[in-house]
Design a protein around this motif. Structure first.
Motif, PDB file in Angstrom:
ATOM      1  N   CYS A  60      29.482  64.936  56.823  1.00 14.83           N
ATOM      2  CA  CYS A  60      30.463  64.107  56.080  1.00 14.83           C
ATOM      3  C   CYS A  60      29.774  62.915  55.421  1.00 14.83           C
ATOM      4  O   CYS A  60      30.087  62.586  54.269  1.00 14.83           O
ATOM      5  N   ARG A  63      28.385  63.494  52.025  1.00 15.76           N
ATOM      6  CA  ARG A  63      29.414  63.540  50.981  1.00 15.76           C
ATOM      7  C   ARG A  63      29.974  62.166  50.679  1.00 15.76           C
ATOM      8  O   ARG A  63      30.209  61.798  49.542  1.00 15.76           O
ATOM      9  N   LEU A  64      30.149  61.378  51.739  1.00 13.60           N
ATOM     10  CA  LEU A  64      30.701  60.028  51.528  1.00 13.60           C
ATOM     11  C   LEU A  64      29.714  59.161  50.762  1.00 13.60           C
ATOM     12  O   LEU A  64      30.097  58.417  49.860  1.00 13.60           O
ATOM     13  N   ALA A  67      29.799  60.075  47.259  1.00 17.18           N
ATOM     14  CA  ALA A  67      31.035  59.557  46.632  1.00 17.18           C
ATOM     15  C   ALA A  67      30.902  58.057  46.361  1.00 17.18           C
ATOM     16  O   ALA A  67      31.347  57.570  45.319  1.00 17.18           O
ATOM     17  N   MET A  98      34.344  51.913  49.775  1.00 23.28           N
ATOM     18  CA  MET A  98      34.946  52.937  50.639  1.00 23.28           C
ATOM     19  C   MET A  98      36.456  53.018  50.368  1.00 23.28           C
ATOM     20  O   MET A  98      37.053  54.103  50.433  1.00 23.28           O
ATOM     21  N   LEU A 102      38.453  56.361  49.225  1.00 20.26           N
ATOM     22  CA  LEU A 102      39.695  56.807  49.871  1.00 20.26           C
ATOM     23  C   LEU A 102      40.794  57.072  48.840  1.00 20.26           C
ATOM     24  O   LEU A 102      41.480  58.081  48.879  1.00 20.26           O
ATOM     25  N   MET A 105      39.908  60.226  47.190  1.00 19.35           N
ATOM     26  CA  MET A 105      40.082  61.398  48.068  1.00 19.35           C
ATOM     27  C   MET A 105      41.533  61.875  48.028  1.00 19.35           C
ATOM     28  O   MET A 105      41.806  63.058  48.183  1.00 19.35           O
ATOM     29  N   VAL A 116      42.854  69.240  52.539  1.00 17.10           N
ATOM     30  CA  VAL A 116      42.059  68.430  51.605  1.00 17.10           C
ATOM     31  C   VAL A 116      40.852  69.241  51.155  1.00 17.10           C
ATOM     32  O   VAL A 116      40.314  70.055  51.918  1.00 17.10           O
ATOM     33  N   PHE A 117      40.439  69.051  49.896  1.00 19.74           N
ATOM     34  CA  PHE A 117      39.296  69.786  49.347  1.00 19.74           C
ATOM     35  C   PHE A 117      38.025  69.273  50.009  1.00 19.74           C
ATOM     36  O   PHE A 117      37.697  68.079  49.928  1.00 19.74           O
ATOM     37  N   PHE A 118      37.304  70.162  50.696  1.00 23.15           N
ATOM     38  CA  PHE A 118      36.111  69.752  51.471  1.00 23.15           C
ATOM     39  C   PHE A 118      35.156  70.935  51.483  1.00 23.15           C
ATOM     40  O   PHE A 118      35.536  72.037  51.846  1.00 23.15           O
ATOM     41  N   PHE A 128      37.987  68.921  61.085  1.00 20.10           N
ATOM     42  CA  PHE A 128      37.201  67.702  61.340  1.00 20.10           C
ATOM     43  C   PHE A 128      37.175  67.330  62.819  1.00 20.10           C
ATOM     44  O   PHE A 128      36.760  66.232  63.184  1.00 20.10           O
ATOM     45  N   LEU A 131      34.267  65.650  64.738  1.00 19.46           N
ATOM     46  CA  LEU A 131      33.866  64.262  64.416  1.00 19.46           C
ATOM     47  C   LEU A 131      34.204  63.347  65.589  1.00 19.46           C
ATOM     48  O   LEU A 131      33.702  62.241  65.689  1.00 19.46           O
ATOM     49  N   LEU A 136      40.963  58.435  62.872  1.00 19.01           N
ATOM     50  CA  LEU A 136      40.504  58.145  61.510  1.00 19.01           C
ATOM     51  C   LEU A 136      40.987  59.223  60.551  1.00 19.01           C
ATOM     52  O   LEU A 136      41.570  58.941  59.502  1.00 19.01           O
ATOM     53  N   HIS A 220      37.485  52.223  59.348  1.00 21.55           N
ATOM     54  CA  HIS A 220      36.281  52.952  58.902  1.00 21.55           C
ATOM     55  C   HIS A 220      35.033  52.216  59.345  1.00 21.55           C
ATOM     56  O   HIS A 220      34.098  52.820  59.880  1.00 21.55           O
ATOM     57  N   LEU A 224      32.087  53.651  61.531  1.00 21.45           N
ATOM     58  CA  LEU A 224      30.721  53.746  61.000  1.00 21.45           C
ATOM     59  C   LEU A 224      29.770  53.027  61.946  1.00 21.45           C
ATOM     60  O   LEU A 224      28.685  53.529  62.237  1.00 21.45           O
TER      61      LEU A 224
HETATM   62  C1  LIG Z   1      33.523  67.019  46.928  1.00 17.61           C
HETATM   63  N1  LIG Z   1      34.272  66.124  47.718  1.00 17.61           N
HETATM   64  C2  LIG Z   1      33.681  65.132  48.373  1.00 17.61           C
HETATM   65  O1  LIG Z   1      32.498  64.918  48.487  1.00 17.61           O
HETATM   66  C3  LIG Z   1      34.682  64.219  49.042  1.00 17.61           C
HETATM   67  C4  LIG Z   1      34.569  62.864  48.405  1.00 17.61           C
HETATM   68  C5  LIG Z   1      34.208  61.951  49.529  1.00 17.61           C
HETATM   69  C6  LIG Z   1      34.635  62.664  50.766  1.00 17.61           C
HETATM   70  N2  LIG Z   1      34.471  64.054  50.421  1.00 17.61           N
HETATM   71  C7  LIG Z   1      34.677  65.069  51.287  1.00 17.61           C
HETATM   72  O2  LIG Z   1      34.144  66.151  51.133  1.00 17.61           O
HETATM   73  C8  LIG Z   1      35.675  64.813  52.377  1.00 17.61           C
HETATM   74  C9  LIG Z   1      37.008  65.181  52.149  1.00 17.61           C
HETATM   75  C10 LIG Z   1      37.944  64.942  53.154  1.00 17.61           C
HETATM   76  C11 LIG Z   1      37.569  64.384  54.368  1.00 17.61           C
HETATM   77 CL1  LIG Z   1      38.774  64.076  55.581  1.00 17.61          CL
HETATM   78  C12 LIG Z   1      36.236  64.063  54.632  1.00 17.61           C
HETATM   79  C13 LIG Z   1      35.846  63.482  55.964  1.00 17.61           C
HETATM   80  O3  LIG Z   1      36.020  62.103  55.843  1.00 17.61           O
HETATM   81  C14 LIG Z   1      35.331  61.266  56.706  1.00 17.61           C
HETATM   82  C15 LIG Z   1      34.549  61.713  57.754  1.00 17.61           C
HETATM   83  C16 LIG Z   1      33.874  60.780  58.561  1.00 17.61           C
HETATM   84  C17 LIG Z   1      33.938  59.419  58.322  1.00 17.61           C
HETATM   85  C18 LIG Z   1      34.728  58.952  57.233  1.00 17.61           C
HETATM   86  C19 LIG Z   1      34.830  57.580  56.893  1.00 17.61           C
HETATM   87  C20 LIG Z   1      34.056  56.513  57.644  1.00 17.61           C
HETATM   88  F1  LIG Z   1      34.476  56.438  58.910  1.00 17.61           F
HETATM   89  F2  LIG Z   1      32.749  56.809  57.632  1.00 17.61           F
HETATM   90  F3  LIG Z   1      34.215  55.306  57.063  1.00 17.61           F
HETATM   91  C21 LIG Z   1      35.613  57.184  55.835  1.00 17.61           C
HETATM   92  C22 LIG Z   1      36.298  58.172  55.111  1.00 17.61           C
HETATM   93  C23 LIG Z   1      37.163  57.772  53.953  1.00 17.61           C
HETATM   94  N3  LIG Z   1      36.232  59.481  55.387  1.00 17.61           N
HETATM   95  C24 LIG Z   1      35.442  59.883  56.428  1.00 17.61           C
HETATM   96  C25 LIG Z   1      35.278  64.276  53.630  1.00 17.61           C
HETATM   97 CL2  LIG Z   1      33.649  63.790  53.907  1.00 17.61          CL
END
Ligand SMILES: CNC(=O)[C@@H]1CCCN1C(=O)c1ccc(Cl)c(COc2cccc3c(C(F)(F)F)cc(C)nc23)c1Cl
Length: 248
Positions: A60, A63-64, A67, A98, A102, A105, A116-118, A128, A131, A136, A220, A224
């Motif tokens: 994750c 990806r974050l 983003a 962040m 959000l 997202m 959610v698209f993941f 998830f 995790l 969260l 968050h 983190l």
């Molecule tokens: C192509 N799409 C993407 O890349 C998208 C854009 C950014 C997230 N992403 C995902 O693939 C995605 C989509 C949905 C979800 Cl639920 C998640 C998992 O989200 C998180 C998991 C761990 C920690 C997270 C934290 C923490 F705590 F780090 F601040 C904060 C946020 C907001 N999301 C967390 C993810 Cl990583």
């Protein structure tokens, strides 16, 4: 009139923020529509649930972090952001990036089946599980439902994202007055397009969403910190310098 600036300025401001949002959004809403019923199989869900906490966080965090980089690019094209001092730009991104991730997202959600698209498909909260952050993920999903209920257009999301970022109430700003001026012009842009869309009532709801965002991002940061204390190597290696700068 309502606007001290000439309308031309406000239109230009909105146009550049909308363009920047479009150019820095990782996926377009119409592409997501086509994929909305592509769900993970039982085996694929099992594979995610079999990952260790560390592995899933890594998965994750990549990806974050990606983003967050796109949000930094978005910020750089907000008129007035670049005239702020380097330190103030970092301070706004440290606290706001962040929150914008959000908001963005929430565009990835299919609220009909709470997915959610993941990783290329639509995932429910069960994906998830490893995790070990159920609170969260629940909060992320709930926030997204709240955003989707407002049925914002891409232009409204663009201006709202800019307003989330340019927030003069952030702590440790060097030149709060200058940030306030940029924030006021973005507020004018948002009220301008809500007025044009005959949705003035949304402004109040969007300020409520911003308050929810701030409380969520406290959660968050706590998560983190927990993750980086428990898995220092991963946190250290995984997050590029900017991320450490933003979240250290
Ligand atoms: C192509 N799409 C993407 O890349 C998208 C854009 C950014 C997230 N992403 C995902 O693939 C995605 C989509 C949905 C979800 Cl639920 C998640 C998992 O989200 C998180 C998991 C761990 C920690 C997270 C934290 C923490 F705590 F780090 F601040 C904060 C946020 C907001 N999301 C967390 C993810 Cl990583």
């Amino acid at each position: 009139s309502l606007y001290p600036h000439s309308l031309r300025n406000i239109d230009e401001l909105c146009a550049s923020i909308v363009r920047s949002h479009r150019e820095t959004s990782q996926c377009r809403v119409e592409d997501l529509q086509a994929l909305r019923w592509k769900l993970f199989s039982r085996e694929e869900i099992q594979a995610y649930q079999n990952k260790s906490v560390d592995e899933m966080w890594q998965h994750c965090a990549i990806r974050l972090t990606d983003a967050v980089q796109y949000v930094v690019e978005f910020a750089k094209h907000i008129p007035g952001f670049r005239i702020l001092s380097q330190n103030d730009q970092i301070a706004l991104l440290k606290m706001g990036s962040m929150e914008v991730v959000l908001v963005r997202m929430s565009r990835l959600f299919n609220t009909e089946n709470n997915t959610v698209f993941f990783d290329g498909k639509f995932a429910g909260t069960e994906v998830f599980k490893s995790l070990a952050c159920g609170d969260l993920i629940t909060a992320v999903f709930d926030f997204a439902h709240g955003m989707c209920a407002l049925k914002l257009t891409e232009q409204q999301i663009a201006l709202f994202s800019a307003l989330v970022l340019i927030n003069a109430d952030r702590p440790c700003l060097e030149d709060r007055g200058r940030v306030q001026r940029v924030q006021r012009s973005v507020e004018l842009g948002l009220t301008h397009i809500l007025h044009r869309d005959n949705q003035d009532s949304l402004m109040h709801k969007l300020y409520q969403r911003m308050a929810v965002l701030r409380s969520l991002c406290g959660l968050h940061m706590e998560k983190l910190r927990w993750f980086s204390q428990r898995y220092p190597l991963t946190a250290h290696s995984l997050f590029p310098p900017l991320y450490k700068e933003l979240f250290a």
